[in-house]
Design a protein around this motif. Structure first.
Motif, PDB file in Angstrom:
ATOM      1  N   UNK A  39       0.825  -1.213   0.000  1.00  0.00           N
ATOM      2  CA  UNK A  39       0.000   0.000   0.000  1.00  0.00           C
ATOM      3  C   UNK A  39       0.857   1.261   0.000  1.00  0.00           C
ATOM      4  N   UNK A  40       2.033   1.171   0.612  1.00  0.00           N
ATOM      5  CA  UNK A  40       2.944   2.314   0.658  1.00  0.00           C
ATOM      6  C   UNK A  40       3.667   2.503  -0.674  1.00  0.00           C
ATOM      7  N   UNK A  41       3.615   1.491  -1.524  1.00  0.00           N
ATOM      8  CA  UNK A  41       4.272   1.573  -2.822  1.00  0.00           C
ATOM      9  C   UNK A  41       5.774   1.430  -2.743  1.00  0.00           C
ATOM     10  N   UNK A  42       6.241   0.556  -1.877  1.00  0.00           N
ATOM     11  CA  UNK A  42       7.684   0.400  -1.673  1.00  0.00           C
ATOM     12  C   UNK A  42       8.320  -0.247  -2.907  1.00  0.00           C
ATOM     13  N   UNK A  43       9.110   0.504  -3.624  1.00  0.00           N
ATOM     14  CA  UNK A  43       9.747  -0.033  -4.825  1.00  0.00           C
ATOM     15  C   UNK A  43      11.246  -0.211  -4.660  1.00  0.00           C
ATOM     16  N   UNK A  44      11.728  -0.104  -3.425  1.00  0.00           N
ATOM     17  CA  UNK A  44      13.132  -0.403  -3.121  1.00  0.00           C
ATOM     18  C   UNK A  44      13.186  -1.228  -1.846  1.00  0.00           C
ATOM     19  N   UNK A  45      14.297  -1.933  -1.653  1.00  0.00           N
ATOM     20  CA  UNK A  45      14.462  -2.717  -0.441  1.00  0.00           C
ATOM     21  C   UNK A  45      14.518  -1.827   0.790  1.00  0.00           C
ATOM     22  N   UNK A  46      15.150  -0.673   0.656  1.00  0.00           N
ATOM     23  CA  UNK A  46      15.253   0.246   1.792  1.00  0.00           C
ATOM     24  C   UNK A  46      13.881   0.739   2.229  1.00  0.00           C
ATOM     25  N   UNK A  47      13.039   1.101   1.258  1.00  0.00           N
ATOM     26  CA  UNK A  47      11.695   1.576   1.590  1.00  0.00           C
ATOM     27  C   UNK A  47      10.870   0.467   2.231  1.00  0.00           C
ATOM     28  N   UNK A  48      11.014  -0.763   1.704  1.00  0.00           N
ATOM     29  CA  UNK A  48      10.287  -1.894   2.280  1.00  0.00           C
ATOM     30  C   UNK A  48      10.734  -2.149   3.714  1.00  0.00           C
TER      31      UNK A  48
END
Length: 419
Positions: A39-48
């Motif tokens: 839902x947050x739209x995490x498109x990188x490992x760091x964001x996830x």
């Protein structure tokens, strides 16, 4: 020499109440973390990582999410939504195996719960994969990602393993992978295939869509009957057309997703049941015959065939006789204690109980693998010659038929066994 990767299947054996609770807690925490990161739209490992770090999961599950979520959010899959049946993924170091060949149940799996807690559960393995499991235990094969999921009250582990093997010949590399397609009432469509080691992998069921179509059909028959009794034939026809349009929308989306599934398999061939035999074998009494003969077998078959052809995927048909009654593991006949459950009658079979529609899909694929098939071109030649084909009969009972191919491929939503 070359490398070969297989998916190994373990069935967890009768976890006690405490361990079942821990398995569910792990699954629920994983799905909450997955949904939040998606839902947050995490498109990188760091964001996830910034999202999933707060959840009560092991580092192995969090690291698997860090690799998987960016794929969902645009890097590979670009999914519009996710289903709520995703398995729990662990990175390659997350799962541990123990082998006690002197015991009745030889294998044990250590399942991570959260950072400071894990537990061991006995597991029953597919005997055809014994050499792979022993190679994995002896460190002669490399463990990859593992997946934990529940199916009809039974917990399973799928483990990817890679080992060095002799190079396959060019002829064996050209063999197609049959994808069995089981069409039914409970699950509208079920697909499954076997990997190179013979293990059933990535089954997918469209059970919610089966329920939705059953509801629409019930509404159609109930409402139109009442309107006709009142003499409102025009309203009944208009209402019926609107409901069939909704059913058609479901059929088009599901059949597009079936073909998308086949595209994700190496060198696939879609294997369907021959409709002539389906209709000949239907004899369940007047009420059930009316329901099943009116079911959308022919329409679903037609849509899968033309959509697969557009993608260059061959389609074959096989005689469906006993595909729902035989166990895909040992071949013995069994029975269904519940609609969605197949129970093997062979006490020595490792399967015991299995999801019934998945069992049927595997048997359909195996029937093609055994050498029996009726090519799609045979259907066309019979119909052009004016043969009396009962599938045409059945198609007329499913509502308005397709006049043209679906021009738009629907976006897949990645569910339980998505890679």
């Amino acid at each position: 020499m070359g490398e070969l990767t297989k998916t190994l299947e373990l069935k967890l054996v009768d976890p006690n109440l405490h361990k079942r609770q821990k398995l569910r807690e792990t699954r629920d925490a994983y799905r909450r973390a997955l949904q939040a990161a998606f839902d947050t739209g995490c498109d990188t490992q760091s964001a996830t990582n910034d999202v999933v770090v707060e959840y009560d999961l092991s580092g192995y599950a969090k690291n698997a999410l860090k690799k998987y979520v960016p794929q969902l959010c645009g890097n590979s899959y670009d999914a519009n939504e996710i289903h709520d049946d995703h398995p729990v993924r662990f990175t390659n170091e997350g799962l541990q195996l123990d082998h006690q060949p002197q015991n009745a149940i030889e294998w044990y799996a250590k399942v991570p719960h959260h950072e400071d807690y894990h537990f061991w559960i006995p597991a029953r393995a597919n005997p055809d994969q014994r050499d792979w499991l022993e190679a994995l235990y002896a460190d002669d094969a490399e463990m990859g990602e593992s997946r934990l999921f529940e199916r009809d009250g039974t917990w399973y582990l799928h483990i990817t393993a890679t080992r060095d093997v002799e190079d396959e010949s060019e002829a064996s590399a050209d063999k197609r992978t049959p994808v069995g397609v089981d069409i039914g009432e409970a699950s509208l469509v079920t697909v499954c295939h076997r990997d190179g080691s013979g293990s059933p992998v990535r089954p997918r069921l469209w059970a919610a869509d089966g329920k939705a179509v059953r509801r629409l059909r019930k509404t159609y028959f109930t409402a139109t009957r009442r309107l006709q009794k009142r003499g409102s034939e025009r309203i009944a026809d208009s209402f019926g057309d609107a409901l069939w349009d909704q059913i058609d929308d479901v059929f088009h989306r599901v059949t597009s997703e079936v073909v998308d599934y086949a595209e994700s398999v190496d060198n696939p061939v879609l294997v369907l049941e021959d409709l002539r035999y389906i209709r000949e074998n239907m004899d369940y009494g007047e009420y059930m015959n009316r329901r099943l003969h009116g079911w959308g077998f022919a329409k679903l078959h037609a849509q899968i065939r033309y959509k697969a052809t557009e993608k260059g995927i061959p389609v074959e048909t096989v005689n469906p006789r006993n595909t729902s009654k035989a166990c895909h593991a040992c071949g013995e006949h069994g029975y269904r204690p519940r609609q969605a459950t197949f129970r093997c009658s062979n006490d020595g079979c490792w399967v015991g109980e299995y999801q019934a529609d998945v069992n049927g899909a595997i048997n359909i694929a195996d029937r093609y693998r055994s050498g029996e098939s009726h090519r799609q071109s045979d259907w066309a030649s019979r119909q052009k010659a004016g043969a009396d084909d009962s599938a045409t009969d059945g198609a007329s009972l499913t509502g308005p038929q397709d006049s043209q191919a679906d021009a738009e491929t629907q976006q897949t939503t990645l569910g339980t066994y998505a890679s």
